[in-house]
Design a protein around this motif. Structure first.
Motif, PDB file in Angstrom:
ATOM      1  N   CYS A  79       0.837  -1.196   0.000  1.00 17.58           N
ATOM      2  CA  CYS A  79       0.000   0.000   0.000  1.00 17.58           C
ATOM      3  C   CYS A  79       0.877   1.253   0.000  1.00 17.58           C
ATOM      4  O   CYS A  79       1.905   1.298   0.684  1.00 17.58           O
ATOM      5  CB  CYS A  79      -0.909  -0.017   1.234  1.00 17.58           C
ATOM      6  N   GLU A  96      -2.660   2.163   6.504  1.00 16.27           N
ATOM      7  CA  GLU A  96      -2.252   1.003   5.705  1.00 16.27           C
ATOM      8  C   GLU A  96      -2.761  -0.310   6.293  1.00 16.27           C
ATOM      9  O   GLU A  96      -3.289  -1.161   5.578  1.00 16.27           O
ATOM     10  CB  GLU A  96      -0.734   0.970   5.573  1.00 16.27           C
ATOM     11  N   LYS A 120      -5.408  -2.953   4.607  1.00 16.12           N
ATOM     12  CA  LYS A 120      -5.073  -4.368   4.393  1.00 16.12           C
ATOM     13  C   LYS A 120      -6.169  -5.273   4.951  1.00 16.12           C
ATOM     14  O   LYS A 120      -6.629  -6.214   4.285  1.00 16.12           O
ATOM     15  CB  LYS A 120      -3.734  -4.698   5.042  1.00 16.12           C
ATOM     16  N   VAL A 123      -2.469  -1.270  -3.424  1.00 15.77           N
ATOM     17  CA  VAL A 123      -3.430  -0.194  -3.177  1.00 15.77           C
ATOM     18  C   VAL A 123      -2.677   1.130  -3.144  1.00 15.77           C
ATOM     19  O   VAL A 123      -1.638   1.246  -2.490  1.00 15.77           O
ATOM     20  CB  VAL A 123      -4.180  -0.417  -1.844  1.00 15.77           C
TER      21      VAL A 123
END
Length: 292
Positions: free
Chosen positions: A36, A46, A50, A64
């Motif tokens: 991320c 983050e 997740k 991402v």
């Protein structure tokens, strides 16, 4: 619903005074792997992203990217360290007095000195920020999963078509196998006639040899298992979403049975059928590698 491991989703929204853009993409991977990128000051998001993605995605290499900015430009504020500024000014005046020089100190002079100004992040409520980001993430992940599902359906149809092609080759092998034994018996009879001449051929021994050959090249077990594997394949594809690992194992079994048939049969026609069948199985394997 079968889903591909390749996908892309994107959502950009203005919510709660923020401009939020989130992109998610994935490629094949044996397990779930997540990375991320977020603005430095929002790194705390983050782990939450997740967990959010992992609730809905089981396999794939996921990337991402999050872009987040306050619409009022208030991401950062400028703070003045007045104590430092006053300290500089006092020190400069003392030096002026000691050196007996003109007092030409200006505000711009002090502004250029270190640590007079500091850039600080504006105060934010992390939970409030996450609630906004989660809304954008949900829209992006929905689009991402829709793309995975559409691709997965196309792959499913292709795999099922190739499985039917395998059944077609199985039927042809089953039909050709008895002819292989009959041809072997005729060749053996002709060879014995050549060797024995006018002497009588032992029909019992001939039948025994033909039976031994038939047992050696029999592929009934393998073709039955291949038909069973096709039925299992259809059942798995109709069952759920995260079926990639099951299919991967099953296609290995397809290949094992095809290899066994190939090793048993020296007949040219059957060997060609096995080659064609293995080609279909390999294409199935390639598709299965991309299923979640």
């Amino acid at each position: 619903m079968v889903r591909s491991m390749t996908g892309y989703g994107r959502s950009q929204q203005q919510l709660g005074g923020y401009d939020i853009l989130l992109e998610i993409r994935s490629v094949n991977h044996r397990y779930f792997e997540f990375s991320c990128k977020t603005p430095r000051m929002y790194g705390y998001l983050e782990d939450r992203l997740k967990a959010f993605v992992q609730e809905r995605v089981s396999r794939g290499k996921i990337q991402v990217n999050l872009y987040l900015q306050r619409l009022d430009g208030g991401d950062e504020v400028i703070a003045v360290n007045r104590a430092v500024a006053q300290g500089y000014l006092q020190a400069l005046r003392e030096v002026r007095a000691e050196l007996d020089v003109d007092d030409d100190i200006a505000l711009s002079d002090i502004a250029r000195l270190p640590d007079v100004f500091a850039v600080r992040r504006a105060q934010e409520d992390p939970e409030a920020v996450w609630s906004l980001v989660a809304q954008v993430a949900e829209a992006a992940v929905d689009e991402f999963l829709a793309m995975r599902a559409a691709e997965g359906e196309r792959m499913k149809d292709d795999i099922l078509a190739r499985a039917q092609a395998v059944l077609g080759y199985v039927a042809k092998i089953e039909a050709a196998a008895p002819q292989t034994v009959s041809a072997y018996r005729d060749r053996l009879y002709a060879k014995l006639q050549e060797l024995l001449g006018d002497r009588q051929i032992d029909e019992g021994r001939l039948l025994t040899e033909a039976a031994l050959f038939a047992d050696k090249v029999a592929t009934d077990e393998e073709t039955v298992r291949l038909r069973s594997h096709v039925a299992s394949l259809e059942e798995i594809l109709a069952g759920g979403e995260a079926v990639g690992r099951k299919l991967d194992f099953l296609v290995q079994e397809f290949n094992r049975e095809a290899n066994t048939i190939g090793s048993k049969c020296s007949d040219v026609a059957i060997s060609k059928l096995v080659v064609e069948m293995k080609s279909e199985i390999e294409k199935m394997r390639e598709q299965v590698q991309n299923i979640e």
